[in-house]
Design an enzyme around this catalytic site. Sequence first.
Site, PDB file in Angstrom:
ATOM      1  N   MET A   1      39.385  29.006  54.061  1.00  0.00           N
ATOM      2  CA  MET A   1      40.630  28.203  54.392  1.00  0.00           C
ATOM      3  C   MET A   1      40.326  26.861  54.612  1.00  0.00           C
ATOM      4  SD  MET A   1      42.732  30.764  56.658  1.00  0.00           S
ATOM      5  CE  MET A   1      42.942  32.569  56.296  1.00  0.00           C
TER       6      MET A   1
ATOM      7  N   MET B 163      41.300  29.954  49.579  1.00  0.00           N
ATOM      8  CA  MET B 163      42.683  29.317  50.083  1.00  0.00           C
ATOM      9  C   MET B 163      42.227  27.801  50.368  1.00  0.00           C
ATOM     10  SD  MET B 163      44.124  32.610  52.515  1.00  0.00           S
ATOM     11  CE  MET B 163      42.469  33.241  52.371  1.00  0.00           C
TER      12      MET B 163
ATOM     13  N   ASP C 165      37.679  35.161  53.603  1.00  0.00           N
ATOM     14  CA  ASP C 165      38.901  34.425  53.460  1.00  0.00           C
ATOM     15  C   ASP C 165      38.487  32.966  53.855  1.00  0.00           C
ATOM     16  OD1 ASP C 165      41.407  36.156  53.041  1.00  0.00           O
ATOM     17  OD2 ASP C 165      40.841  36.915  55.044  1.00  0.00           O
TER      18      ASP C 165
ATOM     19  N   SER D  23      39.085  42.436  55.701  1.00  0.00           N
ATOM     20  CA  SER D  23      39.045  40.971  55.889  1.00  0.00           C
ATOM     21  C   SER D  23      38.083  40.613  57.053  1.00  0.00           C
ATOM     22  CB  SER D  23      40.185  40.343  55.957  1.00  0.00           C
ATOM     23  OG  SER D  23      40.203  38.964  56.659  1.00  0.00           O
TER      24      SER D  23
ATOM     25  N   HIS E 290      35.896  41.381  52.128  1.00  0.00           N
ATOM     26  CA  HIS E 290      36.913  40.273  51.930  1.00  0.00           C
ATOM     27  C   HIS E 290      36.743  38.945  52.667  1.00  0.00           C
ATOM     28  CE1 HIS E 290      40.847  38.835  50.083  1.00  0.00           C
ATOM     29  NE2 HIS E 290      41.090  38.293  51.384  1.00  0.00           N
TER      30      HIS E 290
ATOM     31  N   HIS F  79      38.393  34.903  48.719  1.00  0.00           N
ATOM     32  CA  HIS F  79      39.888  34.610  48.619  1.00  0.00           C
ATOM     33  C   HIS F  79      39.767  33.316  48.882  1.00  0.00           C
ATOM     34  CE1 HIS F  79      44.021  35.296  50.134  1.00  0.00           C
ATOM     35  NE2 HIS F  79      44.053  34.472  49.288  1.00  0.00           N
TER      36      HIS F  79
ATOM     37  N   MET G  15      50.096  38.578  47.739  1.00  0.00           N
ATOM     38  CA  MET G  15      50.106  38.213  49.120  1.00  0.00           C
ATOM     39  C   MET G  15      51.200  38.799  49.898  1.00  0.00           C
ATOM     40  SD  MET G  15      47.209  36.602  50.026  1.00  0.00           S
ATOM     41  CE  MET G  15      47.728  36.459  51.733  1.00  0.00           C
TER      42      MET G  15
ATOM     43  N   ASP H 240      47.335  41.914  50.103  1.00  0.00           N
ATOM     44  CA  ASP H 240      46.619  41.336  51.501  1.00  0.00           C
ATOM     45  C   ASP H 240      47.780  40.744  52.138  1.00  0.00           C
ATOM     46  OD1 ASP H 240      45.007  39.995  53.092  1.00  0.00           O
ATOM     47  OD2 ASP H 240      44.374  38.383  51.628  1.00  0.00           O
TER      48      ASP H 240
HETATM   49  C1  DX5 Z   1      45.296  35.694  55.421  1.00  0.00           C
HETATM   50  C2  DX5 Z   1      44.180  36.444  54.961  1.00  0.00           C
HETATM   51  C3  DX5 Z   1      44.129  37.787  55.073  1.00  0.00           C
HETATM   52  C4  DX5 Z   1      44.203  38.232  56.541  1.00  0.00           C
HETATM   53  C5  DX5 Z   1      44.955  39.670  56.447  1.00  0.00           C
HETATM   54  O1  DX5 Z   1      45.496  34.318  54.997  1.00  0.00           O
HETATM   55  O2  DX5 Z   1      44.031  36.120  53.290  1.00  0.00           O
HETATM   56  O3  DX5 Z   1      43.055  38.513  54.322  1.00  0.00           O
HETATM   57  O4  DX5 Z   1      43.023  38.415  57.147  1.00  0.00           O
HETATM   58  O5  DX5 Z   1      44.977  39.893  58.062  1.00  0.00           O
HETATM   59  P1  DX5 Z   1      45.686  41.031  58.384  1.00  0.00           P
HETATM   60  O6  DX5 Z   1      45.427  42.337  57.881  1.00  0.00           O
HETATM   61  O7  DX5 Z   1      45.668  40.989  59.747  1.00  0.00           O
HETATM   62  O8  DX5 Z   1      47.376  40.834  57.881  1.00  0.00           O
HETATM   63 ZN    ZN Z   2      42.567  37.187  52.344  1.00  0.00          ZN
END
Ligand code: DX5
Ligand code: ZN
Length: 225
Positions: free
Chosen positions: A39, A70, A37, A10, A35, A68, A139, A175
């Site tokens: 948000m 969110m 993310d 990520s 990956h 991903h 998750m 994840d």
């Molecule tokens: C959080 C993300 C993850 C995050 C994971 O909402 O979806 O992908 O970056 O980070 P680590 O591996 O540090 O838990």
């Molecule tokens: Zn993620």
Amino acid sequence: MSARTLIAPSVLSSDFSKLGDEVEAIVEAGADWVHLDVMDGHFVPNITFGAPVIKAIRNRTDAYFDAHLMIAPVDPYLAAFAEAGCDGITVHAEAGPHLDRSLQTIRNLGRKAGVSLNPATPENAIEYVLDRLDLILLMTINPGFGGQAFIPAVVEKVRRVKAMIGERPIDIQIDGGVTPETAPLIAAAGANVLVAGTAVFKGGTVASYRANIEAIRQAADAARE
Ligand code: DX5
Ligand code: ZN
């Protein structure tokens, strides 16, 4: 769906001031997927980046871009993420009332369709959309931030999802809090794609990224044998 464990770093944990270089570095270090993310400060309590940033880094690698999302609502933005060059697009089951429509839209855009479930969401939320799925993302943290602790209760959900999908060619992705210590638990339960942010990006060099990715992959593959 891959027999070997796929590692999807990520970029949330990367140095955003040189995002393109970081993407190249993790691919050089052996990452299978990138990956991404996304948000929105609404569905999750953090804001990251959107389709224009993904488009800007798309020409830095041919690696699979795993988005991903969110965000809520999500449907108005799916075409933009497809056009930005995302290969797979994952939406949250909790993000809106029309999951089936979102998944159909993603496949109609020619992309792999994924659904994600927060830790508290039961697996039966996706029982009736299984045939529209290429990937299920479970998750193991509450989404929004990297560096949180792995929630072990989700391991049982991985087992249940694995049983539920039967022979369908659907990837099971995890994840949140993935490390060489937690990877064997989830791999043994049936997950084959592991996202990791903190555990991959520590060290800040290609050599350390390579060692970090290999440590997770080996721990997972050993548990799946
Ligand atoms: C959080 C993300 C993850 C995050 C994971 O909402 O979806 O992908 O970056 O980070 P680590 O591996 O540090 O838990
Ligand atoms: Zn993620």
